[in-house]
Scaffold this active site. Structure first.
Site, PDB file in Angstrom:
ATOM      1  CE  LYS A   1      -1.829   7.088  -3.556  1.00 25.94           C
ATOM      2  NZ  LYS A   1      -2.454   6.049  -2.521  1.00 25.94           N
TER       3      LYS A   1
ATOM      4  CG  ASP B   1      -1.905   1.317   1.608  1.00 24.62           C
ATOM      5  OD1 ASP B   1      -1.891   2.130   0.640  1.00 24.62           O
ATOM      6  OD2 ASP B   1      -2.405   1.302   2.421  1.00 24.62           O
TER       7      ASP B   1
ATOM      8  CD  GLU C   1      -5.147   3.610  -2.522  1.00 20.79           C
ATOM      9  OE1 GLU C   1      -6.013   4.327  -2.149  1.00 20.79           O
ATOM     10  OE2 GLU C   1      -4.013   4.022  -2.828  1.00 20.79           O
TER      11      GLU C   1
ATOM     12  CG  ASP D   1      -9.143   5.174   2.126  1.00 19.14           C
ATOM     13  OD1 ASP D   1      -8.889   5.871   3.210  1.00 19.14           O
ATOM     14  OD2 ASP D   1      -8.540   4.742   1.107  1.00 19.14           O
TER      15      ASP D   1
END
Ligand code: AMP
Length: 618
Positions: A87, A23, A187, A211
């Protein structure tokens, strides 16, 4: 079509090797595996320490990089050398980030163009791919240290909304870190797999994955049919998360203590301590009803009820995103059959309660919400390794398929290990004014320069009507059907001229050759990425020299002699390093030229606008 992996240590083909799940997060990253004995997914950790590695890279005085907790210590003291949230930069251009510049404390090169961003630290320029690869290398080393075996293959997760370029950037980062990236998965798909959703044959289900991490919020609505996940919709807020909750607590405390925000902002150490205590209070309140602590000489406290009231608006914002996602999926909340919670902030009781009430069912919170995505990636990795006999492996493409672009670079359209059938389209344009044809060369392989890959076919799209460079829109589509036949089609969208070709990519290719091509791509990864960066820098330099030249010729009458001379000098200096093979030097000279041309380009733009306005009034 076969699934093929290689062991870098031995160079041999292996089917049963352990593949890790990674991850690669905005704030934290981690690695998980399927435990060989218990067959359970577990996150890797060193002894009792946390499984989470902060996704932060710090560069020391000699440009040496450190990653994780060590790097995090420099966030406040050396903001220009400490790179966080990489990211957020993946596959992004300067223009994409224009509105969020203030979020980053380090230098993102801004020449207001559509090129991909770079981060400048001292006199070095790093692409987000290089920065992510440093994080992945650290994760790889940690995993190898814990498992006492080389780790060479991985499944890496990305947000469901990541586009093609962002997924490819993540793959490249893995490759650069010495990892054979078997698959990139979403994800929310990984999180669902961690809860066993989608693992049964004949299963049909609609799932919501909520999330809420440290800095971002994502909601995804997924539909699983017979083991295949389809993303029905995604929504969210890229600047909403646990950090905002900490900030809200700090603001409340400052108000209570009657301390002006400016006073605390000036005192960095105090501000930092307030933030740390606020996060501590928040975490504490997930399992208790009252928090009391100290920040320096100040006593601070917070009760659960006040905390809930404080965060209610923020929770409501996430529910608005959920409503929008459901609307886009044409679905009612009651049609969602499973709700999966991901991200550290979903430990907050009020959030579980509100989300549960919104969807009208108990949410899945049994697993560690920080680890659930990595655990799911490990499950996917295990399936790819062929260890999970219950699971049917779908047909996949063993090598990437793409075309040659500027400077002989490979542009991948269908990445290796993609499920087939698959279809990908991308738009291209011309480089020269009046260009009437475009050569499309189709390649197969994992190397960055097409000369190292296998050429499958080539054709010319002809008859493009004369237009200035950059205006024609050529849509190229790759369709690989269930029989493994690739159909490549090019259409110029403005005129409709089209051309297509069919090839069988696997024809005459043995498993050994595929294996060798994969191995070569890993052993040459850093050289390839360096070459790609260099070719890109040279292409960028060439384009900037062209546009600048055209601009100063066209506007000669509006420029002072000094401006023209300085521009010519800077252009000459840039030309002088074009063959130097030093991409940092080329970037420096591009920056230098931009610095010189920016002021007069802006001035001429302002003048043109003013003239237009004036003209409009008369
Ligand atoms: P992630 O980005 O998924 O790692 O989530 C990190 C965020 O979760 C940070 O803002 C943490 O402060 C927050 N967090 C971690 N544990 C808890 C907890 N027990 N209660 C509330 N928030 C938490």
């Amino acid at each position: 079509m076969a699934k093929i992996g290689i062991n870098i240590a031995t160079g041999s083909l292996q089917q049963q090797e352990m593949i890790v799940g990674i991850d690669l997060g905005t704030t934290n990253s981690l690695v998980a595996i399927i435990h060989p004995e218990s067959r359970q997914a577990v996150a890797l950790r060193e002894h009792q320490s946390s499984s989470l590695v902060p996704s932060i890279v710090h560069f020391g005085p000699g440009n040496e990089a450190t990653v994780g907790e060590e790097a995090k210590k420099f966030l406040v003291t050396e903001p220009q050398q400490t790179i966080f949230s990489v990211k957020r930069l993946m596959g992004k251009s300067y223009n994409d980030l224009r509105n969020s510049q203030s979020f980053f404390t380090y230098k993102i090169i801004d020449d207001e163009s559509d090129r991909l961003v770079k981060v400048q630290v001292g006199d070095r320029f790093y692409s987000p791919i290089e920065l992510s690869s440093l994080i992945l290398s650290e994760l790889k080393h940690r995993a190898e240290h814990i498992l006492k075996t080389p780790v060479t293959k991985a499944v890496i997760t990305v947000p469901a909304y990541f586009n093609d370029a962002q997924r490819q950037a993540t793959r490249d980062a893995g490759k650069l870190a010495g990892l054979d990236v078997l698959r990139i998965i979403n994800e929310p798909t990984a999180a669902s797999l961690a809860y066993g959703l989608g693992l049964k044959k004949d299963e049909q289900k609609t799932i919501a994955v909520y999330d809420l991490g440290g800095g971002t919020f994502d909601i995804s609505i997924l539909r699983i049919v017979n083991g295949i996940f389809e993303v029905l919709s995604t929504n969210g807020d890229t600047y909403l998360g646990g950090d905002d909750i900490d900030q809200a607590i700090v603001s409340t405390w400052l108000q209570e203590l009657q301390l002006p925000a400016a006073f605390v902002q000036q005192n960095k150490a105090l501000a930092q301590e307030f933030r740390i205590r606020a996060e501590e209070a928040k975490v504490w309140l997930s399992s208790s009803l009252q928090y009391a602590g100290r920040v320096g000489d100040y006593a601070v406290s917070l009760g659960r009820d006040d905390f809930d009231r404080l965060i209610a608006p923020l929770v409501e914002r996430t529910l608005t995103c959920c409503r929008n996602a459901l609307k886009d999926a044409s679905m009612a909340a009651s049609q969602v059959e499973e709700v999966v919670m991901v991200g550290g902030s979903t430990r907050i009781p009020l959030i579980k309660e509100r989300v549960g009430a919104f969807f009208g069912k108990k949410v899945h919170d049994e697993l560690n919400p920080d680890e659930v995505v990595a655990l799911g990636a490990a499950i996917q990795a295990d399936i790819l390794a062929g260890n999970n006999k219950d699971f049917l492996l779908l047909d996949i493409t063993p090598l990437s398929l793409g075309i040659e672009t500027m400077g002989g670079l490979m542009d991948v359209l269908i990445a290796r290990n993609s499920k087939i059938p698959a279809k990908v389209s991308r738009q291209y344009t011309t480089q020269k004014d009046g260009q009437s044809g475009m050569r499309i060369s189709v390649y197969q392989g994992e190397r960055d320069l097409v000369r190292d890959n296998r050429k499958l076919a080539e054709f010319n799209l002809t008859g493009i009507p004369g237009m200035p460079a950059g205006i024609p829109k050529v849509e190229l589509s790759f369709l690989i059907n269930a029989d493994g036949i690739l159909v490549v089609k090019a259409v110029e969208l403005r005129s409709g001229v089209a051309q297509s070709i069919e090839v069988k990519p696997q024809y005459g290719l043995t498993d050994e050759e595929v294996e060798k091509m994969l191995l070569d791509s890993i052993t040459h990864a850093s050289e390839d990425i360096r070459l790609r960066a260099l070719v890109e820098a040279k292409t960028e330099a060439g384009q900037i020299l062209d546009t600048t030249d055209r601009f100063i010729t066209r506007n000669a009458a509006h420029l002072s002699q000094e401006e023209t001379d300085a521009t010519h000098r800077a252009m000459q200096e840039l030309r002088a390093v074009l063959d130097s093979n030093d991409k940092d030097l080329i970037h420096q000279r591009i920056e230098q030229l931009n610095e010189i041309s920016k002021p007069y380009a802006e001035r001429l733009m302002d003048e043109a606008v003013a003239k237009k306005l004036k003209g409009g009034k008369v």
